[in-house]
Design a protein around this motif. Structure first.
Motif, short mmCIF file in Angstrom:
data_model
loop_
_atom_site.label_atom_id
_atom_site.label_comp_id
_atom_site.label_asym_id
_atom_site.label_seq_id
_atom_site.Cartn_x
_atom_site.Cartn_y
_atom_site.Cartn_z
N PRO A 182 -3.63 -6.71 -2.74
CA PRO A 182 -3.51 -7.86 -1.82
C PRO A 182 -4.81 -8.05 -1.04
O PRO A 182 -5.29 -7.14 -0.37
CB PRO A 182 -2.37 -7.45 -0.89
N GLY A 183 -5.39 -9.21 -1.15
CA GLY A 183 -6.64 -9.50 -0.45
C GLY A 183 -7.89 -9.24 -1.27
O GLY A 183 -8.97 -9.72 -0.91
N LYS A 222 4.96 -10.96 2.08
CA LYS A 222 3.62 -11.33 2.55
C LYS A 222 2.51 -10.60 1.81
O LYS A 222 1.44 -11.19 1.56
CB LYS A 222 3.50 -11.07 4.05
N LEU A 223 2.72 -9.34 1.46
CA LEU A 223 1.70 -8.57 0.76
C LEU A 223 2.06 -8.52 -0.72
O LEU A 223 2.91 -7.74 -1.15
CB LEU A 223 1.60 -7.15 1.34
N GLU A 269 -8.93 -7.96 6.28
CA GLU A 269 -7.72 -7.58 7.00
C GLU A 269 -6.54 -7.35 6.05
O GLU A 269 -5.71 -6.45 6.28
CB GLU A 269 -7.35 -8.66 8.03
N THR A 270 -6.47 -8.13 4.99
CA THR A 270 -5.35 -7.99 4.07
C THR A 270 -5.45 -6.71 3.26
O THR A 270 -4.43 -6.01 3.06
CB THR A 270 -5.28 -9.21 3.12
#
Length: 415
Positions: free
Chosen positions: A214-215, A301-302, A234-235
């Motif tokens: 994620p990210g 979310k992730l 941040e992710t």
């Protein structure tokens, strides 16, 4: 170094004619009886180069099937060493000796091959979202151009025991944690042999890349955009923290090897594991009722993306039979895709294949959400560096420091 490589590619592209012409001479007054016998044209030879013996029987099958309706074509599969594979394709093409008309390549090599002028565009109308997921198309594209024919894939996925778990139970890692808190189940007699709801190996990046995915951005959608690169943000930091929490929750240890996890799953001691497509024969030989699911997200979310490798057929522009080579590449990757697994034990990138075991079809969901290995020059370096960083994070090192270190180093290499 990049300038030297670029110059080399440019030189190759200039020096090598794309198609070799044939000089035809005509003669008059050659119509006597002794000169009226017709000469049969020689078969066109399409050489198909590859380095993985697992594809031998499949390519022989493709050869036989294609030649049934193309009597003037002679398909010649050529198994070669994997040593200097890409360089040898380049050198043979430059020398115009033993030039492969079609060859196999993994998606991470396609950028180099295309820049060297060794990958002909795929213009077939078969390779659309109707038949292939975006990952398959993107894996075989460079700068928005489809340059290869997707054949097979490797990735990781969740394998789970259907005696105890349902699709909803494994919809996310959060759902799996909720299930593991079911006190009634773990106090029952039938669960006495169960050691854990979930386990996985954490030493190999191919199986644990998704945990920090994620990210992550390594080359963007097609894996070829150096400006789209981010390892620390941040992710990814939040995902790394969730990873550590997951390891702690399920008591996952570095001592949990991949083979060990698979053995305990097949013995009914682990109810779910992260498996890879390299283990399909092992799974098929097991006696556990199981299903496959896409690599789970942490939560809504992730969202995770497992790493994937796509093997493709590539048409060499220096072939003297580009049109026929392209037709064969399409035939072997699209029309006969349904036979790939039976001959190789590997899964097709074609999304409309029906398998006799349902879990084989379910694995495609994990491939469809995966992150293809990138095509960036020097981009391969990121994977061992990321593996070391994750190892250090698990051992207690600072998340930001470890991911930033990889981020900074790679950006210097790519700029």
């Amino acid at each position: 170094m990049r300038r030297r490589i670029a110059l080399m590619f440019a030189g190759i592209a200039i020096m090598m004619p794309l198609l070799a012409g044939c000089k035809v001479e005509y003669a008059e007054n050659m119509t006597s009886a002794e000169n009226t016998e017709e000469t049969q044209p020689a078969d066109k030879v399409i050489r198909v180069r590859y380095s993985d013996g697992k594809y031998t029987e499949y390519l022989r099958y493709c050869e036989a099937e294609y030649e049934k309706n193309n009597k003037d074509i002679d398909i010649v599969p050529e198994l070669v060493s994997s040593d200097n594979y890409v360089n040898n394709i380049n050198n043979d093409s430059a020398a115009a000796e033993n030039v492969p008309d079609v060859y196999m390549a993994v998606n991470s090599d396609l950028g180099t091959l295309y820049l060297a002028g060794l990958a002909y565009k795929n213009t077939s109308d078969k390779f659309t979202s109707e038949n292939y997921c975006d990952v398959a198309i993107n894996s075989c594209s460079y700068n928005g151009t489809l340059v290869a024919y997707p054949l097979s894939y490797k990735t990781s996925f969740l394998l789970y025991n259907t005696k105890y778990l349902t699709e909803n139970d494994v919809a996310s890692f959060a759902a799996m944690e909720t299930y593991s808190e079911n006190a009634d189940f773990f106090s029952s007699e039938e669960s006495a042999a169960v050691e854990s709801v979930f386990r996985c190996e954490i030493n190999d990046l191919f199986t644990n890349y998704a945990f920090v995915s994620p990210g992550l951005s390594i080359g963007g959608r097609n894996g070829d955009d150096a400006s789209s690169f981010s390892i620390y943000n941040e992710t990814t930091e939040a995902a790394s923290k969730e990873y550590l929490s997951l390891i702690d929750y399920f008591s996952i240890s570095a001592r949990n090897t991949y083979n060990g996890c698979m053995k305990k799953f097949l013995a009914g001691k682990f109810l779910s594991v992260i498996a890879t497509t390299d283990s399909l024969s092992t799974i098929a030989d097991g006696k556990i009722a199981c299903a496959a699911a896409a690599f789970p997200d942490y939560n809504s979310k992730l969202l995770t993306r497992p790493l994937s490798i796509t093997t493709a057929l590539v048409v060499n522009p220096y072939s003297q039979n580009v049109t026929d080579a392209s037709k064969f590449a399409e035939f072997a990757t699209s029309e006969l895709a349904g036979e790939l697994y039976s001959y190789t034990g590997m899964l097709s990138t074609h999304k409309n294949i029906e398998y006799d075991k349902e879990y084989l079809s379910q694995i495609y969901d994990s491939y469809a959400k995966s992150a293809p290995k990138n095509k960036l020059v020097y981009g391969e370096q990121v994977y061992p560096l990321l593996e070391i960083a994750l190892h250090n994070i698990v051992n207690g090192d600072d998340i930001k420091e470890q991911l930033t270190s990889v981020d900074d180093y790679m950006k210097k290499q790519l700029n």
